[in-house]
Design a protein around this motif. Structure first.
Motif, PDB file in Angstrom:
ATOM      1  N   ARG A 134      52.435  19.854  13.681  1.00  0.00           N
ATOM      2  CA  ARG A 134      53.938  19.769  14.130  1.00  0.00           C
ATOM      3  C   ARG A 134      54.372  20.707  15.265  1.00  0.00           C
ATOM      4  N   ARG A 135      53.521  21.836  15.596  1.00  0.00           N
ATOM      5  CA  ARG A 135      53.749  22.629  16.606  1.00  0.00           C
ATOM      6  C   ARG A 135      53.095  22.577  17.872  1.00  0.00           C
ATOM      7  N   HIS A 136      52.143  21.709  17.721  1.00  0.00           N
ATOM      8  CA  HIS A 136      51.232  21.574  19.156  1.00  0.00           C
ATOM      9  C   HIS A 136      51.301  20.409  20.064  1.00  0.00           C
ATOM     10  N   GLN A 144      47.328  26.972  31.958  1.00  0.00           N
ATOM     11  CA  GLN A 144      47.608  27.195  30.440  1.00  0.00           C
ATOM     12  C   GLN A 144      48.941  28.162  30.311  1.00  0.00           C
ATOM     13  N   SER A 145      49.317  28.878  31.316  1.00  0.00           N
ATOM     14  CA  SER A 145      50.244  29.827  31.363  1.00  0.00           C
ATOM     15  C   SER A 145      50.489  30.298  32.773  1.00  0.00           C
ATOM     16  N   GLY A 146      51.767  30.538  33.001  1.00  0.00           N
ATOM     17  CA  GLY A 146      51.926  31.099  34.609  1.00  0.00           C
ATOM     18  C   GLY A 146      51.921  32.643  34.504  1.00  0.00           C
ATOM     19  N   LEU A 162      57.773  32.220  26.306  1.00  0.00           N
ATOM     20  CA  LEU A 162      58.396  31.348  25.167  1.00  0.00           C
ATOM     21  C   LEU A 162      58.199  30.173  25.305  1.00  0.00           C
ATOM     22  N   GLY A 163      57.815  29.570  24.264  1.00  0.00           N
ATOM     23  CA  GLY A 163      57.558  27.928  24.351  1.00  0.00           C
ATOM     24  C   GLY A 163      58.926  27.172  24.033  1.00  0.00           C
ATOM     25  N   ILE A 164      59.272  26.329  24.899  1.00  0.00           N
ATOM     26  CA  ILE A 164      60.726  25.729  24.753  1.00  0.00           C
ATOM     27  C   ILE A 164      60.767  24.887  23.753  1.00  0.00           C
ATOM     28  N   GLU A 165      59.562  24.064  23.582  1.00  0.00           N
ATOM     29  CA  GLU A 165      59.689  23.057  22.411  1.00  0.00           C
ATOM     30  C   GLU A 165      59.852  23.554  21.052  1.00  0.00           C
ATOM     31  N   ARG A 166      58.975  24.807  20.823  1.00  0.00           N
ATOM     32  CA  ARG A 166      59.116  25.102  19.368  1.00  0.00           C
ATOM     33  C   ARG A 166      60.579  25.796  19.350  1.00  0.00           C
ATOM     34  N   THR A 167      61.059  26.469  20.468  1.00  0.00           N
ATOM     35  CA  THR A 167      62.333  27.174  20.365  1.00  0.00           C
ATOM     36  C   THR A 167      63.329  26.096  19.936  1.00  0.00           C
TER      37      THR A 167
HETATM   38  O1  4AD Z   1      51.063  32.761  22.902  1.00  0.00           O
HETATM   39  P1  4AD Z   1      50.785  32.065  24.213  1.00  0.00           P
HETATM   40  O2  4AD Z   1      49.488  31.540  24.204  1.00  0.00           O
HETATM   41  O3  4AD Z   1      50.798  33.247  25.442  1.00  0.00           O
HETATM   42  C1  4AD Z   1      50.791  32.971  26.695  1.00  0.00           C
HETATM   43  O4  4AD Z   1      50.421  31.960  27.179  1.00  0.00           O
HETATM   44  C2  4AD Z   1      50.944  34.209  27.297  1.00  0.00           C
HETATM   45  N1  4AD Z   1      50.389  34.120  28.535  1.00  0.00           N
HETATM   46  C3  4AD Z   1      52.388  34.106  27.795  1.00  0.00           C
HETATM   47  C4  4AD Z   1      52.890  35.570  28.655  1.00  0.00           C
HETATM   48  O5  4AD Z   1      52.393  36.611  28.112  1.00  0.00           O
HETATM   49  N2  4AD Z   1      53.593  35.202  29.830  1.00  0.00           N
HETATM   50  O6  4AD Z   1      51.868  31.104  24.314  1.00  0.00           O
HETATM   51  C5  4AD Z   1      53.084  31.436  24.402  1.00  0.00           C
HETATM   52  C6  4AD Z   1      54.187  30.439  23.670  1.00  0.00           C
HETATM   53  C7  4AD Z   1      53.843  30.172  22.302  1.00  0.00           C
HETATM   54  O7  4AD Z   1      54.324  31.613  21.520  1.00  0.00           O
HETATM   55  C8  4AD Z   1      54.239  28.970  21.745  1.00  0.00           C
HETATM   56  O8  4AD Z   1      55.800  29.084  21.751  1.00  0.00           O
HETATM   57  C9  4AD Z   1      54.148  28.103  23.052  1.00  0.00           C
HETATM   58  O9  4AD Z   1      53.665  29.007  23.867  1.00  0.00           O
HETATM   59  N3  4AD Z   1      52.802  27.420  22.909  1.00  0.00           N
HETATM   60  C10 4AD Z   1      52.795  26.129  22.594  1.00  0.00           C
HETATM   61  N4  4AD Z   1      53.827  25.207  22.105  1.00  0.00           N
HETATM   62  C11 4AD Z   1      53.674  23.849  22.161  1.00  0.00           C
HETATM   63  N5  4AD Z   1      52.339  23.449  22.087  1.00  0.00           N
HETATM   64  C12 4AD Z   1      51.174  24.237  22.261  1.00  0.00           C
HETATM   65  N6  4AD Z   1      50.021  23.690  22.204  1.00  0.00           N
HETATM   66  C13 4AD Z   1      51.487  25.664  22.516  1.00  0.00           C
HETATM   67  N7  4AD Z   1      50.931  26.734  22.783  1.00  0.00           N
HETATM   68  C14 4AD Z   1      51.611  27.797  23.023  1.00  0.00           C
END
Ligand code: 4AD
Ligand code: MG
Length: 431
Positions: free
Chosen positions: A215-217, A184-186, A401-406
């Protein structure tokens, strides 16, 4: 055939004969003339076929070409002030490679489901092309930003034994008879990297079984995650604002044409320069109350709340000190206000919502172990993560930072599904 060139470098060949290789984008005729719009992936150019200047076969070829037929076309480059490119091709010869029959995407309006079913072809259209070039630029700028600051790329695995961001959105898969989860996250691995290299980032696809149809997920999205040893929350927020300023300014500088194709309001982007406003969670709650929201203090913000908060500012706003109860187990709490986590989210302007989530990490072994237990997570799977607090633990922070939302925000695109080549959502796995 003459020298084969890309349309994007055509200016260097004014007055000379060249060969272009590509596809027919569109065409129209007026008697003895065919105007062919040819694209080669880099640009689109108008090619003029004048009956009196070409062989009968070449003029027939111009007649036969259909939308998306592939071809080689040879002619002389001439300046043309009226065309967006500034040049056109006076054609001498056309070689048809393949005639495309009944290309499904025509110039008429199609519904979004139809276009998404034909995503593999839709990528050829002008707007999708512009969005993906902007995505490329943002990714390039992101890597450049960290590389220039002496960060080392240390990528995290995609198959993992544990959850990082809560167990409700985990994709589970069979792993030779036991369970693995798509990451879910690196972040957690990036923390190990930070202890090894001081400053690192990871960049890759991340997965969440999001049941939300917003529209964001997406269920598969790309995240870039820096992690820095000896950084506190303040340092983390500063890194995030400098990073996002760089992404926007680099895109403005290098992809202005694409932004114009998308009719993006460039004046809004020109403002995006650090420092950004930074507000405590409680100040954000005040903003919501003043604007008539029935938000319950203590909750996390929903999309409409984020929009109200971000509308108060002309650039991204960072909200920090969220209630610890709504944030992840690994976040350190503020010792002076322990109900709040040393967390921060960056909200993009114009209603694009959260683009960054980050925090200072819990660095104390006993506290972290307690949180893992409180959250019902597997101690066994997190043994390696706890090791980081046993052997030379230091304060450290990072963000994702989420690339697609950016991309959606910078390009001014309403829905994240158009910001990734092949979007994956609850309802879409094809193509
Ligand atoms: O806020 P999130 O869940 O943070 C983390 O995963 C932390 N572990 C990151 C870290 O501190 N290294 O997700 C980070 C970002 C969100 O702000 C959003 O931009 C994007 O990931 N994101 C999504 N983008 C598209 N679809 C989804 N389902 C997303 N969930 C999160
Ligand atoms: Mg978040």
């Amino acid at each position: 055939m003459a020298q084969v060139v890309r349309i994007s470098e055509i200016a260097k060949f004014e007055g000379r004969e060249v060969t272009l290789q590509g596809w027919l984008y569109n065409k129209r005729s007026s008697g003895k003339l065919w105007f062919l719009l040819v694209r080669d992936g880099s640009e689109i150019i108008q090619c003029v076929v004048f009956k009196n200047d070409v062989s009968a076969e070449t003029f027939q070829a111009a007649e036969k070409l259909t939308q998306e037929s592939s071809l080689r076309i040879t002619g002389t480059v001439s300046a043309d002030k009226r065309s967006p490119l500034g040049f056109e091709l006076q054609v001498r010869e056309i070689e048809i490679i393949q005639i495309a029959i009944d290309y499904p995407i025509s110039k008429k309006e199609h519904g979004i489901d139809f276009l998404m079913d034909h995503r593999h072809l839709w990528l050829r259209s002008r707007k999708q092309h512009a969005i993906l070039r902007i995505r490329h630029q943002i990714i390039h700028a992101a890597r450049e930003f960290f590389d220039d600051r002496d960060f080392i790329l240390v990528d995290s695995p995609i198959f993992t034994p544990n959850a990082a961001e809560g167990t409700t959105t985990l994709f589970e898969t069979d792993y030779f008879g036991s369970s693995a989860y798509l990451t879910q996250s690196g972040q957690l691995y990036a923390e190990a990297g930070a202890m090894a290299f001081g400053r690192v980032y990871c960049f890759g696809p991340t997965f969440r079984a999001e049941k939300s149809k917003t529209r964001r997920h997406l269920t598969e999205f790309w995240m870039i995650e820096p992690e820095v040893a000896f950084f506190d929350l303040q340092d983390d927020m500063q890194l995030a604002e400098e990073f996002v300023s760089h992404l926007v300014q680099s895109t403005l500088k290098n992809r202005q044409k694409e932004l114009e194709t998308l009719e993006r309001d460039l004046t809004k982007l020109a403002n995006i320069k650090a420092p950004f406003p930074k507000i405590h969670y409680r100040e954000a709650v005040e903003i919501l109350k003043k604007n008539g929201s029935n938000f319950m203090e203590g909750d996390d913000f929903g999309a409409p709340d984020e929009t109200i908060i971000s509308e108060q500012f002309d650039r991204p706003v960072i909200v920090h000190h969220y209630p610890a109860a709504v944030k992840a187990f690994y976040m350190k709490r503020d010792s002076r206000q322990p109900e709040y986590a040393l967390a921060m989210d960056m909200l993009a302007p114009e209603g694009y919502g959260e683009i960054i989530g980050g925090s200072q990490r819990e660095d104390d072994y006993d506290t972290l172990l307690k949180r893992i237990r409180e959250n019902g997570l597997s101690e066994e799977a997190f043994r390696w993560y706890l090791d980081l607090r046993k052997y030379g633990s230091v304060p450290h922070s990072g963000f994702g930072l989420g690339i697609e939302r950016t991309v959606a925000w910078i390009a001014g695109i309403n829905h994240v599904r158009e910001t990734i080549p092949y979007p994956r959502t609850m309802q879409r796995l094809y193509p």
